[in-house]
Design a protein around this motif. Structure first.
Motif, PDB file in Angstrom:
ATOM      1  N   VAL A   1       0.840  -1.194   0.000  1.00 18.57           N
ATOM      2  CA  VAL A   1       0.000   0.000   0.000  1.00 18.57           C
ATOM      3  C   VAL A   1       0.874   1.242   0.000  1.00 18.57           C
ATOM      4  N   LYS A   2       0.590   2.144  -0.939  1.00 14.09           N
ATOM      5  CA  LYS A   2       1.206   3.476  -0.909  1.00 14.09           C
ATOM      6  C   LYS A   2       0.108   4.487  -0.622  1.00 14.09           C
ATOM      7  N   ILE A   3       0.359   5.360   0.309  1.00 18.18           N
ATOM      8  CA  ILE A   3      -0.594   6.400   0.669  1.00 18.18           C
ATOM      9  C   ILE A   3      -0.307   7.652  -0.151  1.00 18.18           C
ATOM     10  N   ASN A   4      -1.340   8.184  -0.796  1.00 15.09           N
ATOM     11  CA  ASN A   4      -1.254   9.462  -1.503  1.00 15.09           C
ATOM     12  C   ASN A   4      -1.986  10.521  -0.689  1.00 15.09           C
ATOM     13  N   THR A   5      -1.292  11.576  -0.336  1.00 15.38           N
ATOM     14  CA  THR A   5      -1.879  12.642   0.478  1.00 15.38           C
ATOM     15  C   THR A   5      -1.791  13.970  -0.267  1.00 15.38           C
ATOM     16  N   VAL A   6      -2.924  14.593  -0.497  1.00 17.91           N
ATOM     17  CA  VAL A   6      -2.940  15.921  -1.097  1.00 17.91           C
ATOM     18  C   VAL A   6      -2.621  16.946  -0.014  1.00 17.91           C
ATOM     19  N   ALA A   7      -1.620  17.765  -0.270  1.00 18.48           N
ATOM     20  CA  ALA A   7      -1.213  18.797   0.677  1.00 18.48           C
ATOM     21  C   ALA A   7      -2.190  19.969   0.588  1.00 18.48           C
ATOM     22  N   LEU A   8      -2.918  20.214   1.661  1.00 15.53           N
ATOM     23  CA  LEU A   8      -3.967  21.235   1.651  1.00 15.53           C
ATOM     24  C   LEU A   8      -3.695  22.272   2.737  1.00 15.53           C
ATOM     25  N   ASN A   9      -3.466  23.499   2.289  1.00 13.19           N
ATOM     26  CA  ASN A   9      -3.174  24.601   3.186  1.00 13.19           C
ATOM     27  C   ASN A   9      -4.317  24.786   4.183  1.00 13.19           C
TER      28      ASN A   9
ATOM     29  N   ASP B   1       4.644   3.283   2.065  1.00 14.25           N
ATOM     30  CA  ASP B   1       5.265   4.460   1.464  1.00 14.25           C
ATOM     31  C   ASP B   1       4.239   5.577   1.435  1.00 14.25           C
ATOM     32  N   LEU B   2       4.716   6.810   1.359  1.00 20.30           N
ATOM     33  CA  LEU B   2       3.841   7.979   1.412  1.00 20.30           C
ATOM     34  C   LEU B   2       4.265   8.966   0.341  1.00 20.30           C
ATOM     35  N   THR B   3       3.299   9.452  -0.435  1.00 21.23           N
ATOM     36  CA  THR B   3       3.577  10.479  -1.432  1.00 21.23           C
ATOM     37  C   THR B   3       2.665  11.671  -1.206  1.00 21.23           C
ATOM     38  N   PHE B   4       3.259  12.845  -1.139  1.00 25.32           N
ATOM     39  CA  PHE B   4       2.495  14.084  -1.037  1.00 25.32           C
ATOM     40  C   PHE B   4       2.284  14.661  -2.433  1.00 25.32           C
ATOM     41  N   ILE B   5       1.103  15.226  -2.653  1.00 28.55           N
ATOM     42  CA  ILE B   5       0.724  15.744  -3.961  1.00 28.55           C
ATOM     43  C   ILE B   5       0.236  17.178  -3.814  1.00 28.55           C
ATOM     44  N   GLU B   6       0.736  18.055  -4.674  1.00 34.18           N
ATOM     45  CA  GLU B   6       0.196  19.415  -4.712  1.00 34.18           C
ATOM     46  C   GLU B   6      -1.184  19.398  -5.355  1.00 34.18           C
ATOM     47  N   VAL B   7      -2.086  20.184  -4.802  1.00 36.22           N
ATOM     48  CA  VAL B   7      -3.434  20.273  -5.361  1.00 36.22           C
ATOM     49  C   VAL B   7      -3.346  20.870  -6.763  1.00 36.22           C
ATOM     50  N   MET B   8      -4.146  20.309  -7.695  1.00 39.50           N
ATOM     51  CA  MET B   8      -4.066  20.720  -9.095  1.00 39.50           C
ATOM     52  C   MET B   8      -5.323  21.469  -9.516  1.00 39.50           C
ATOM     53  N   PRO B   9      -5.186  22.397 -10.480  1.00 37.17           N
ATOM     54  CA  PRO B   9      -6.329  23.218 -10.907  1.00 37.17           C
ATOM     55  C   PRO B   9      -7.249  22.462 -11.857  1.00 37.17           C
ATOM     56  N   MET B  10      -8.049  21.555 -11.299  1.00 36.06           N
ATOM     57  CA  MET B  10      -8.972  20.763 -12.107  1.00 36.06           C
ATOM     58  C   MET B  10     -10.397  21.037 -11.629  1.00 36.06           C
TER      59      MET B  10
END
Length: 335
Positions: free
Chosen positions: A160-168, A188-197
């Motif tokens: 399992v890899k955790i994806n976390t959106v970084a939210l101010n 494992d852990l991956t941080f993701i910047e929020v995207m303009p969608m």
């Protein structure tokens, strides 16, 4: 039959396909969907048989990694029929990896079945370990259900890899808690910047934006960060934490453009092939699928589309405005 590899205009081999199998989801995450979404009529979606034909055409032209997305892929009716169909490409050796991105809500039901068809790892989107915050950000989700799904996946032998959106202003104070939890659980852990969608108001999306350069600097204040060269076929750049060796990834479409090594394309649940997540150019593969029983026109359409793949995207949050903003929801394109 044309089984030559897919090469884009910048000589990048296209070996990674992400396919959305549904626009529906059992959550309504605030950065992904509107609360009251108008979902697509069933006839607009590719059938499971059409998805099989489409993915098999890509595999026949050199795609080695297939990621299933949504919406939430596991809410699609009879979705294991499709996973079993793709499992034959793993067995033949044509496909190296079959995986999915999920919110984890249905993993307790499906983890054993997924492992049985050859899925070896899953990405689970999880932005907070606080039950109340989780309910707020997902609108409809329950944290305990997701955590049980993650445990079920681990028991089934799935990595399992955790994806976390970084939210101010939302999960900044959970940075170390999330890192420590993933370390203790072996994820494992991956941080993701929020995207303009999507159709969110610009001010709201700008307010959510937490640059990973800042997140990484905070992490470096507590841990030694050792850059590693590992690539998993996706856009993440990885570090290991000194001492523990825990792996942390960063996906930074805004503060660091990762396009130069892009090896992937996306197909939506309606059969639109997007050569770039951050560009509007697409190819309608559904019409080709439904217009011919032969797969030759499909392979030709895929090849023609790849010949238009751009060098990169235009996401940009600079100057307090969003440029390169996409009008379509992430749930339609596939996360």
């Amino acid at each position: 039959m044309d089984h030559a590899p897919l090469i884009d205009p910048f000589l990048r081999p296209i070996t990674y396909l992400r396919v959305s199998v549904t626009d529906r989801c059992d959550f309504r995450c605030v950065y992904c969907m509107a609360e009251h979404m108008q979902f697509l009529p069933k006839r607009d979606l590719l059938s499971l048989e059409e998805l099989d034909r489409l993915c098999s055409a890509f595999v026949g032209q050199g795609v080695r990694k297939l990621r299933i997305t949504g919406g939430e892929p596991l809410v699609r009716r009879d979705i294991m029929t499709f996973f079993r169909a793709m499992g034959r490409h793993l067995q033949s050796g044509a496909l190296e990896e079959l995986t999915l991105t999920t919110n984890g809500s249905q993993l307790a039901r499906f983890a054993d079945d997924l492992a049985a068809v050859g899925v070896r790892r899953v990405n689970v989107s999880l932005d907070t370990l606080d039950a109340d915050r989780f309910a707020a950000v997902t609108r409809w989700g329950r944290l305990d259900q997701v955590l049980e799904g993650i445990r079920a996946a681990t028991r089934a032998g799935l990595k399992v890899k955790i994806n976390t959106v970084a939210l101010n202003g939302f999960n900044e104070d959970e940075l170390f808690g999330l890192v420590d939890w993933c370390g203790a659980e072996g994820h494992d852990l991956t941080f993701i910047e929020v995207m303009p969608m999507g159709d969110m108001e610009e001010a709201g999306r700008l307010g959510q934006y937490w640059p990973l350069s800042d997140l990484r600097a905070r992490l470096a204040g507590r841990h030694e960060l050792v850059d590693i060269a590992e690539r998993t076929g996706g856009p993440a750049r990885y570090v290991r934490l000194g001492g523990s060796g825990q792996k942390i990834g960063f996906i930074t479409p805004l503060t660091h453009n990762f396009c130069e090594s892009c090896n992937r394309v996306r197909v939506t649940c309606t059969g639109e092939l997007y050569m770039c997540l951050g560009q509007e150019d697409s190819a309608d593969l559904r019409a080709v699928l439904r217009g011919s029983e032969s797969d030759a026109p499909l392979r030709e359409a895929i090849r023609a589309a790849i010949s238009r793949k751009p060098k990169g995207h235009d996401f940009d949050y600079s100057r307090a405005r969003i440029s390169g903003q996409m009008s379509r929801h992430m749930s339609h394109t596939g996360g």
